[in-house]
Design a protein around this motif. Sequence first.
Motif, PDB file in Angstrom:
ATOM      1  N   ASP A  17       0.923  -1.579  -0.154  1.00  0.00           N
ATOM      2  CA  ASP A  17       0.033   0.041  -0.018  1.00  0.00           C
ATOM      3  C   ASP A  17       0.686   1.258   0.052  1.00  0.00           C
ATOM      4  O   ASP A  17       1.462   1.623   0.915  1.00  0.00           O
ATOM      5  CB  ASP A  17      -0.855  -0.052   1.373  1.00  0.00           C
ATOM      6  N   PRO A  18       0.624   2.398  -1.245  1.00  0.00           N
ATOM      7  CA  PRO A  18       1.435   3.203  -1.227  1.00  0.00           C
ATOM      8  C   PRO A  18       0.831   4.610  -0.081  1.00  0.00           C
ATOM      9  O   PRO A  18       2.293   5.320   0.357  1.00  0.00           O
ATOM     10  CB  PRO A  18       0.940   4.194  -2.226  1.00  0.00           C
ATOM     11  N   ARG A  19       0.518   4.466   0.975  1.00  0.00           N
ATOM     12  CA  ARG A  19       0.475   5.048   1.926  1.00  0.00           C
ATOM     13  C   ARG A  19       0.478   4.782   3.161  1.00  0.00           C
ATOM     14  O   ARG A  19       0.062   5.565   4.212  1.00  0.00           O
ATOM     15  CB  ARG A  19      -1.584   5.203   2.213  1.00  0.00           C
ATOM     16  N   SER A  20       1.000   3.378   3.158  1.00  0.00           N
ATOM     17  CA  SER A  20       1.415   2.857   4.556  1.00  0.00           C
ATOM     18  C   SER A  20       2.994   3.600   3.994  1.00  0.00           C
ATOM     19  O   SER A  20       3.822   3.790   3.055  1.00  0.00           O
ATOM     20  CB  SER A  20       1.906   1.154   4.278  1.00  0.00           C
ATOM     21  N   PRO A  21       3.734   3.233   5.793  1.00  0.00           N
ATOM     22  CA  PRO A  21       4.720   3.961   6.416  1.00  0.00           C
ATOM     23  C   PRO A  21       5.598   3.383   5.680  1.00  0.00           C
ATOM     24  O   PRO A  21       6.942   3.130   5.993  1.00  0.00           O
ATOM     25  CB  PRO A  21       5.046   4.317   7.678  1.00  0.00           C
TER      26      PRO A  21
END
Length: 82
Positions: A17-21
């Motif tokens: 997920d690109p939104r994940s850190p």
Amino acid sequence: MNDTTQRPPFPDRLSIDPRSPYHIAAIFEHDVGIKLNDKERFDVEEYCISEGWVKVPAGKALDRKGNPLLIKVKGKVEPFYR
């Protein structure tokens, strides 16, 4: 093919997920595979090597934002480049 020296090492925890850190885009430029208990899995969304788990979608169920519901499966996690 790419030389293995050009590939970044795998972190302890990684998410698609690109939104994940825990998302690292440089790793996904290569074809990545995940083995859980010596069996290759094709539906892994996130993994943690030190804690020994992967997160996979729970069927077709979605949360209120339209993302798949994830379940945590425990075992021996081994990421690799294909």
